[in-house]
Enzyme design. Structure first.
Site, PDB file in Angstrom:
ATOM      1  N   THR A  39       0.510  -0.696  -0.132  1.00 41.09           N
ATOM      2  CA  THR A  39       0.061  -0.332   0.160  1.00 41.09           C
ATOM      3  C   THR A  39       0.887   1.098   0.565  1.00 41.09           C
ATOM      4  O   THR A  39       1.992   1.494   0.520  1.00 41.09           O
ATOM      5  CB  THR A  39      -0.837  -0.293   0.777  1.00 41.09           C
ATOM      6  OG1 THR A  39      -0.328  -0.448   2.350  1.00 41.09           O
ATOM      7  CG2 THR A  39      -1.834  -1.460   1.152  1.00 41.09           C
ATOM      8  N   LEU A  40       0.481   2.573  -0.217  1.00 42.01           N
ATOM      9  CA  LEU A  40       0.975   3.555  -0.369  1.00 42.01           C
ATOM     10  C   LEU A  40       0.500   4.590   1.221  1.00 42.01           C
ATOM     11  O   LEU A  40       0.401   4.060   1.898  1.00 42.01           O
ATOM     12  CB  LEU A  40       0.321   4.474  -1.570  1.00 42.01           C
ATOM     13  CG  LEU A  40       0.506   3.969  -3.526  1.00 42.01           C
ATOM     14  CD1 LEU A  40       0.130   4.621  -3.592  1.00 42.01           C
ATOM     15  CD2 LEU A  40       2.102   3.874  -3.662  1.00 42.01           C
ATOM     16  N   GLY A 176      12.660   3.559  25.986  1.00 44.91           N
ATOM     17  CA  GLY A 176      12.456   4.581  24.820  1.00 44.91           C
ATOM     18  C   GLY A 176      11.420   5.016  25.743  1.00 44.91           C
ATOM     19  O   GLY A 176       9.827   5.607  25.300  1.00 44.91           O
ATOM     20  N   HIS A 438     -13.758  33.271  22.979  1.00 43.99           N
ATOM     21  CA  HIS A 438     -13.884  32.554  24.397  1.00 43.99           C
ATOM     22  C   HIS A 438     -15.284  31.959  24.691  1.00 43.99           C
ATOM     23  O   HIS A 438     -16.452  32.357  24.263  1.00 43.99           O
ATOM     24  CB  HIS A 438     -13.601  34.205  25.855  1.00 43.99           C
ATOM     25  CG  HIS A 438     -14.263  33.307  26.753  1.00 43.99           C
ATOM     26  ND1 HIS A 438     -13.432  32.844  27.695  1.00 43.99           N
ATOM     27  CD2 HIS A 438     -15.649  33.411  27.410  1.00 43.99           C
ATOM     28  CE1 HIS A 438     -13.772  32.400  28.747  1.00 43.99           C
ATOM     29  NE2 HIS A 438     -15.143  32.894  28.707  1.00 43.99           N
TER      30      HIS A 438
END
Ligand SMILES: Cc1cc2nc3c(=O)[nH]c(=O)nc-3n(C[C@H](O)[C@H](O)[C@H](O)COP(=O)(O)OP(=O)(O)OC[C@H]3O[C@@H](n4cnc5c(N)ncnc54)[C@H](O)[C@@H]3O)c2cc1C
Length: 459
Positions: A39-40, A176, A438
């Site tokens: 797949t791309l 990590g 706001h």
């Protein structure tokens, strides 16, 4: 041997490669795009940004349901159908990757499923077929770093394995504490794993503002994630029942886990295309150095995205892709900025761009800092946003913004205003005098600027 020839060949169909191919086709070029994946979309669409954000959304839904009680809303015990969740994620990925096929067809970009490598100065070998070209763009991306000396074991995952959502391990260790590790911690903690993050550096999300990171860390810990910083994993032992990590530094001892995710960074795929065969210079980390116009040292050969080194981020790859396509097509273009935003899509999100306070200090750049705590944001409180902070680093003389860090819900979206302000050379006055609706979270950016100017009335 065939006599295939293309005007412009793009190697890799990730966010760098497809952006480049499509832009070049829009500029009238005859483009061929090559990628071995079925797949791309490269890492980003298939095994990176998009599937991780789909799972992070699911994590947010789970947390929202669990915390509904605070609002008098009871949903009962939250349960997760893992097969359905996996299918939902895969469906989102499929929608986007097949969408790219349509975009390529519409532009008459020829896509070839195959692996390319240089065969000579002006030729490529694509799975045995020889192609010649006028120009080439190398966009072959990056791959996860695997720590040396670890056992071969299918309970040791990289980010791709983690995104497959095979199971929810009872005890999960993540080695990590960078963006990818923290996003995985956010997902699996919500799904029910007991998560431990082990980070070698002194803080998680190394490089980000320490004050903002402390807010993220506290939020992760409140969700049950254990974090050890300044800690090195020295050994991993695999037995039938568990993986045991030996640790040194901030945490001394062992950690037992059912699954370990290695999230210790990514390395460039530059060497995969045999660049030296075409005379392209590549450093010993596999990074192809380019100039601001994405040119390599060889005329007509460009490189973009992760293969060109840090920061390895999809939006940088895409911008470089456009630059390379334009320069290759005779236009003047450059990615002439260091301002590449970074976002951890954790809960809360952590987003930053430009200089952090510590970087400004280390680099001796005159600066001041103004921040606005989200405890004083009506919108944040009204939406159970939790702790957050908007922090601006600015030049005391010109009042121009030098950097921004935001930690809180939707921080990644809010950062865009700060990036535009910095690119446009906006001052604190410009930001504070722009009317923010706001109640919004974006008000916190205006409030931080007002605070710096002494005009704030909301604190
Ligand atoms: C888990 C995870 C989450 C992430 N989340 C984010 C995020 O939220 N935001 C963000 O900005 N970034 C994110 N990233 C990083 C982002 O995915 C990368 O920066 C981005 O995909 C790089 O794009 P690229 O085009 O350079 O390369 P890639 O997307 O890596 O694509 C390169 C392509 O080249 C192909 N290829 C390799 N060798 C060859 C060859 N010899 N011939 C032809 N083709 C070849 C590969 O198959 C691949 O499809 C994430 C990464 C991971 C792993």
């Amino acid at each position: 041997m065939s006599d295939n020839h293309a005007d412009l060949i793009v190697l890799g169909a990730g966010p760098g490669g497809y952006a480049c191919a499509f832009r070049a086709a829009d500029l009238g070029r005859n483009v061929v795009m090559v990628d071995p994946r079925a797949t791309l979309g490269g890492v980003c669409l298939n095994v990176g940004c998009i599937p991780s954000k789909a799972l992070l959304h699911a994590a947010e839904v789970i947390r929202g349901a669990r915390h509904g009680d605070d609002w008098g809303i009871s949903t009962g015990k939250v349960s997760v159908d893992l097969d359905k969740l996996r299918a939902k994620k895969d469906d989102i990925v499929a929608q986007l990757t097949t969408g790219l096929v349509g975009l390529a067809k519409r532009r008459k970009v020829q896509t070839i499923r195959g692996t390319a490598r240089f065969d000579g100065e002006n030729s490529l070998d694509i799975d045995g077929d020889i192609w010649t070209f006028d120009q080439v763009v190398i966009a072959v991306g990056s791959a996860p770093v695997r720590l040396p000396g670890w056992p071969e074991d299918d309970r040791i995952w990289d980010s791709t394995d983690a995104l497959e959502l095979r199971e929810v391990p009872k005890n999960l260790a993540i080695v990590g504490g960078g963006i990818i590790g923290l996003e995985m911690a956010t997902v699996y903690a919500a799904l029910g794993s007991t998560v431990t993050v082990i980070e070698f550096m002194d803080q998680i999300a190394p490089g980000a503002d320490a004050e903002a990171v402390a807010i993220l860390r506290a939020a992760l810990e409140a969700e049950g994630v254990t974090i050890h910083t300044g800690t090195k994993v020295t050994e991993v032992k695999a037995t039938k029942t568990a993986l045991t990590l030996s640790c040194e530094g901030g945490f001394e001892g062992t950690i037992k886990a059912d699954v370990v995710i290695q999230a210790v960074g990514r390395y460039s795929n530059g060497n995969l295309v045999d660049p030296k065969t075409a005379g392209i210079e590549i450093d010993d980390r596999g990074v192809i150095n380019v100039d601001a116009s994405c040119r390599t040292n060889v005329a007509g050969i460009f490189a973009i995205g992760d293969v060109t080194g840090n920061p390895m981020l999809a939006h940088r790859a895409t911008h470089q892709g456009h630059v390379a396509a334009e320069v290759a097509s005779g236009h003047a273009a450059a990615l002439d900025t260091d301002l590449i935003p970074s976002v951890a899509y954790t809960s809360p999100e952590l987003a930053w761009a430009g200089l952090t306070q510590a970087q400004a200090k280390d680099q001796g750049i005159p600066h001041k800092v103004a921040s606005f705590p989200w405890a004083a944001s009506g919108r944040n409180l009204a939406s159970s946003g939790g702790d957050g902070l908007t922090k601006l680093v600015y030049c005391p003389e010109t009042h121009r913004l030098l950097g921004a860090t935001i930690v809180g819900r939707n921080a990644g979206e809010l950062l865009a205003e700060c990036v535009l302000a910095m690119e446009m050379g906006a001052t604190l006055e410009d930001v504070s005098l722009s009317v923010h609706a706001h109640p919004t979270l974006s008000e916190t950016v205006g409030f931080a600027a007002e605070r710096a100017l002494g005009t704030l009335t909301d604190l």
